[in-house]
Design an enzyme around this catalytic site. Sequence first.
Site, PDB file in Angstrom:
ATOM      1  N   SER A   7      25.528  10.208  -7.415  1.00 16.33           N
ATOM      2  CA  SER A   7      25.784   9.662  -9.283  1.00 16.33           C
ATOM      3  C   SER A   7      25.520  11.388  -9.653  1.00 16.33           C
ATOM      4  CB  SER A   7      23.778   9.279  -8.397  1.00 16.33           C
ATOM      5  OG  SER A   7      22.487  10.414  -9.911  1.00 16.33           O
ATOM      6  N   HIS A  32      27.900   6.215  -9.983  1.00 15.97           N
ATOM      7  CA  HIS A  32      26.280   6.298 -10.162  1.00 15.97           C
ATOM      8  C   HIS A  32      25.822   6.480 -11.391  1.00 15.97           C
ATOM      9  CE1 HIS A  32      22.766   4.523  -8.861  1.00 15.97           C
ATOM     10  NE2 HIS A  32      22.363   5.651  -9.339  1.00 15.97           N
ATOM     11  N   ASP A  34      22.674   6.943 -13.617  1.00 10.66           N
ATOM     12  CA  ASP A  34      21.277   6.650 -14.108  1.00 10.66           C
ATOM     13  C   ASP A  34      20.522   6.956 -15.319  1.00 10.66           C
ATOM     14  OD1 ASP A  34      20.134   6.916 -10.917  1.00 10.66           O
ATOM     15  OD2 ASP A  34      21.013   9.318 -10.871  1.00 10.66           O
ATOM     16  N   MET A  36      17.403   7.001 -17.569  1.00  4.04           N
ATOM     17  CA  MET A  36      15.887   7.112 -17.110  1.00  4.04           C
ATOM     18  C   MET A  36      15.934   7.097 -18.447  1.00  4.04           C
ATOM     19  SD  MET A  36      15.870  10.110 -14.286  1.00  4.04           S
ATOM     20  CE  MET A  36      16.708   9.747 -12.783  1.00  4.04           C
ATOM     21  N   HIS A  65      22.265   2.109 -12.572  1.00  3.85           N
ATOM     22  CA  HIS A  65      21.125   2.478 -12.487  1.00  3.85           C
ATOM     23  C   HIS A  65      19.579   2.543 -13.962  1.00  3.85           C
ATOM     24  CE1 HIS A  65      17.459   3.816  -9.699  1.00  3.85           C
ATOM     25  NE2 HIS A  65      17.440   2.496 -10.023  1.00  3.85           N
ATOM     26  N   MET A  67      16.462   2.797 -14.992  1.00  2.00           N
ATOM     27  CA  MET A  67      15.157   3.367 -14.459  1.00  2.00           C
ATOM     28  C   MET A  67      14.317   3.205 -15.836  1.00  2.00           C
ATOM     29  SD  MET A  67      15.690   6.011 -11.812  1.00  2.00           S
ATOM     30  CE  MET A  67      17.658   6.478 -12.313  1.00  2.00           C
ATOM     31  N   MET A 136      14.966   2.789  -2.970  1.00  2.00           N
ATOM     32  CA  MET A 136      15.093   3.205  -3.567  1.00  2.00           C
ATOM     33  C   MET A 136      14.246   4.650  -2.548  1.00  2.00           C
ATOM     34  SD  MET A 136      16.179   3.976  -6.437  1.00  2.00           S
ATOM     35  CE  MET A 136      15.564   5.915  -6.596  1.00  2.00           C
ATOM     36  N   GLY A 141      13.241   9.488 -11.010  1.00  2.00           N
ATOM     37  CA  GLY A 141      13.218  10.699 -11.933  1.00  2.00           C
ATOM     38  C   GLY A 141      14.208  11.952 -11.636  1.00  2.00           C
ATOM     39  N   PHE A 142      14.187  11.977 -10.323  1.00  2.00           N
ATOM     40  CA  PHE A 142      14.724  13.548 -10.533  1.00  2.00           C
ATOM     41  C   PHE A 142      16.237  13.335  -9.618  1.00  2.00           C
ATOM     42  CE2 PHE A 142      10.991  13.191 -12.074  1.00  2.00           C
ATOM     43  CZ  PHE A 142      11.143  14.221 -13.817  1.00  2.00           C
ATOM     44  N   GLY A 143      16.576  14.440  -9.430  1.00  2.00           N
ATOM     45  CA  GLY A 143      17.625  14.540  -8.279  1.00  2.00           C
ATOM     46  C   GLY A 143      16.844  15.574  -7.369  1.00  2.00           C
ATOM     47  N   ASP A 174      18.762   4.905  -2.509  1.00  2.00           N
ATOM     48  CA  ASP A 174      19.581   6.107  -3.575  1.00  2.00           C
ATOM     49  C   ASP A 174      18.007   6.960  -3.442  1.00  2.00           C
ATOM     50  OD1 ASP A 174      19.718   7.685  -5.832  1.00  2.00           O
ATOM     51  OD2 ASP A 174      19.831   5.751  -7.065  1.00  2.00           O
ATOM     52  N   GLY A 175      18.567   7.778  -3.081  1.00  2.00           N
ATOM     53  CA  GLY A 175      17.855   8.950  -2.988  1.00  2.00           C
ATOM     54  C   GLY A 175      17.773   9.753  -2.027  1.00  2.00           C
ATOM     55  N   GLY A 176      18.553  11.836  -2.331  1.00  2.58           N
ATOM     56  CA  GLY A 176      17.970  12.277  -1.295  1.00  2.58           C
ATOM     57  C   GLY A 176      18.867  12.630  -0.042  1.00  2.58           C
ATOM     58  N   GLY A 196      23.238  11.888  -5.264  1.00  2.52           N
ATOM     59  CA  GLY A 196      23.897  13.162  -6.229  1.00  2.52           C
ATOM     60  C   GLY A 196      23.659  14.675  -5.930  1.00  2.52           C
ATOM     61  N   SER A 197      23.148  15.020  -5.651  1.00  3.35           N
ATOM     62  CA  SER A 197      22.820  16.964  -5.485  1.00  3.35           C
ATOM     63  C   SER A 197      24.109  17.340  -4.386  1.00  3.35           C
ATOM     64  CB  SER A 197      21.391  17.345  -5.664  1.00  3.35           C
ATOM     65  OG  SER A 197      20.457  16.364  -4.692  1.00  3.35           O
TER      66      SER A 197
END
Length: 222
Positions: A7, A32, A34, A36, A65, A67, A136, A141-143, A174-176, A196-197
């Site tokens: 991402s 990916h 994102d 928002m 994606h 959002m 999700m 909303g946030f990485g 997606d996420g974490g 992402g991060s």
Amino acid sequence: MIKLAPSILSADFSKLGEDVAEVEKGGAHLIHVDVMDGHFVPNISYGATVMKSLLGKTKMPFDVHLMIEEPQKYIDDFMTENTEYITVHQETCPGIREIISRIKKTGAKAGVSINPETSEDTVMDVLDSVDMVLIMSVHPGFGGQVFIESALKKAEVLAEVKKKNGLSFKIEMDGGINLLNIKKVIESGTEIIVAGSSIFKTENIEETTKRFLDIMNNEEQR
Ligand code: DX5
Ligand code: ZN
């Protein structure tokens, strides 16, 4: 084949092209994207212009994606020669079937996403018409947030339904997701992994991408 979709939300936008080239060299399959709007989620990221700046700079297909509220208004904007998936949130779409068919009419594959507090039951009746379900595993909303474990169960349930009914939609999470928890994400039946991060915020983006792919390939051979 399990795919990796880094991402760009966590990329360095002052050198976006270079960051994307690094994940591509590392073997990532999709990019990916994102989007928002500051309404559906409490953050504003970027729009189609930023995504389009990558056209001609990467061969990787875009995994968009959305959002955003009223995603139907913006679908055409995100359809490019690189766009593979356009995903909208179940929570924003009362007439989800109509939006799915609008996305497909552009030539893109259509995805539907569910937030951590949204049950997988809400998408059961569209599984025959979507190309992907995006689960999700953080609140969108946030990485850089912590992985929410209950996402794994949703993937297991959807993988079971998919198998039982001979359906072809892909399961994305997606996420974490990072090098420490990716194994259990794969074991849950997830087929497209967003990160992402844990990729873009590392010292050597290409090397980190390769490490993700090594684990993915090992898991697939088991
Ligand atoms: C969150 C986005 C994610 C995010 C993932 O709202 O949908 O795609 O960029 O970032 P990490 O992998 O850092 O959780
Ligand atoms: Zn995302």
